[in-house]
Write an enzyme that holds these catalytic residues in place. Structure first.
Site, PDB file in Angstrom:
ATOM      1  N   ASP A 146     -15.230  16.616  19.267  1.00 46.63           N
ATOM      2  CA  ASP A 146     -14.498  17.109  18.107  1.00 46.63           C
ATOM      3  C   ASP A 146     -14.382  18.623  18.246  1.00 46.63           C
ATOM      4  O   ASP A 146     -15.304  19.267  18.765  1.00 46.63           O
ATOM      5  CB  ASP A 146     -15.233  16.743  16.802  1.00 46.63           C
ATOM      6  N   ARG A 181     -10.093  -0.920   7.630  1.00 48.06           N
ATOM      7  CA  ARG A 181      -9.217  -1.807   8.409  1.00 48.06           C
ATOM      8  C   ARG A 181      -8.690  -1.125   9.666  1.00 48.06           C
ATOM      9  O   ARG A 181      -8.403  -1.777  10.659  1.00 48.06           O
ATOM     10  CB  ARG A 181      -8.090  -2.365   7.550  1.00 48.06           C
ATOM     11  N   LYS A 200       0.858  -1.190   0.000  1.00 45.57           N
ATOM     12  CA  LYS A 200       0.000   0.000   0.000  1.00 45.57           C
ATOM     13  C   LYS A 200       0.889   1.232   0.000  1.00 45.57           C
ATOM     14  O   LYS A 200       1.862   1.303   0.748  1.00 45.57           O
ATOM     15  CB  LYS A 200      -0.925   0.025   1.216  1.00 45.57           C
TER      16      LYS A 200
END
Length: 333
Positions: free
Chosen positions: A171, A122, A78
């Protein structure tokens, strides 16, 4: 012999071929394979394009992340990174990535595909998989810092294996938290609370940080015994006092965590080293180590991210694409 063609897959095609439940299962299987040495994962190579370096001034980085996956007999790499600066100003997502797969016997390129979607999926799955070996209960309370894409996929992945009884999200952009709460209302079984102050989110069995912050905002005094903390960002996110006082430090790849993420600064200052690492997630997944959290413990878990997880998920996507005749074949040679 004619050179085989390479299958090209875009992000929308990948989305149609893989679910989060499947990604969690693939990540867990690959962790076990890593634990017994059947999957090979060299440490990633970093190209700093201004993320921390003064030159060049592009506020980004790229990593080269190769791996061989034993249980799938697949290999690949990757090429991925994150960019702020001009990319952010133009409204593009932070993460940019491509994945290449090869036949490990002959070296022919099997596939070239988008890697950003797989990266997000993932990364969440790594947290969920690690938690399976760290906590003893099905219902958990979660504190989340960062309400962007990674915040969404972390929550989705954890929800595959656990019932989130309460989620507190913070956030710096409150609108992002509000959007997150709306997006995740059908994923989280319990209540979602938008935290007004950062300390208000540091409650629960698990704390996950998925921010781009360069500040050590998660304070030691906020983290109670019985908590597992995941600082997933490229920077430290939690303060030195917590890292140095954590009862256990569990990682995905020892070679990587010593040079990137939460431990990097303390390693450079020689306050931490490999001897302070309790074990790897792979060792737990393979049954070689048992490190479930005790009521009086605080655990720091660092799945920095390995090419093995990306290549394993990409291989599953490739196999499904071939089976369903999805994608475009291209002859590079």
């Amino acid at each position: 012999m004619k050179t085989p063609e390479t299958l090209l897959l875009n992000q929308e095609q990948i989305k149609s071929l893989i679910t989060m439940k499947e990604v969690v299962e693939i990540v867990d299987r690959t962790s076990k394979d890593l634990g017994v040495g059947k999957t090979i994962n060299p440490t990633k190579v970093l190209l700093d394009l201004g993320e921390t370096a003064a030159y060049p001034p592009y506020s980004g980085f790229m990593n080269a992340m190769p791996a061989y996956i034993g249980w799938e007999d697949s290999a690949g790499i990757k090429w991925a990174g994150g960019f702020l600066g001009e990319r952010k100003a133009l409204g593009f997502p932070y993460i940019t990535a491509m994945i290449l797969l090869i036949d490990p016997k002959l070296g022919f390129f099997r596939a070239a595909m988008d890697g950003a979607y797989i990266t997000n999926m993932r990364t969440g799955a790594q947290t969920a998989s690690a938690l399976k070996y760290l906590v003893n209960k099905k219902k958990i309370k979660l504190g989340l810092y960062g309400a962007g894409m990674q915040g969404h996929t972390q929550t989705e992945a954890i929800s595959v294996l656990f019932d989130i009884d309460e989620l507190r999200v913070y956030d710096v952009n409150r609108q992002a938290s509000e959007k997150f709460a709306q997006d995740m209302k059908d994923v989280v079984k319990g209540k979602i609370i938008i935290a007004d102050k950062p300390e208000d989110a540091a409650q629960g069995d698990v704390i996950v940080c998925v921010t781009q912050s360069k500040d050590k905002f998660l304070k030691n005094e906020w983290i109670k015994p019985g908590t597992v903390v995941f600082p997933m960002g490229s920077y430290q996110e939690c303060d030195d006092e917590f890292i140095l006082s954590a009862d256990k430090i569990i990682v995905d790849c020892i070679g990587q965590v010593l040079h990137r993420g939460a431990l990097r600064g303390l390693v450079e200052e020689k306050k931490l080293s490999e001897k302070n690492i309790t074990c790897t997630i792979g060792e737990m997944a393979a049954g070689l180590k048992e490190e479930r959290i005790q009521k009086n413990e605080r655990i720091l878990c660092l799945p920095i991210g390995t090419g093995a997880m990306d290549v394993a998920v990409a291989t599953a996507v490739y196999n499904k694409a071939v089976e369903k005749s999805i994608g475009v074949k291209f002859a590079f040679v």
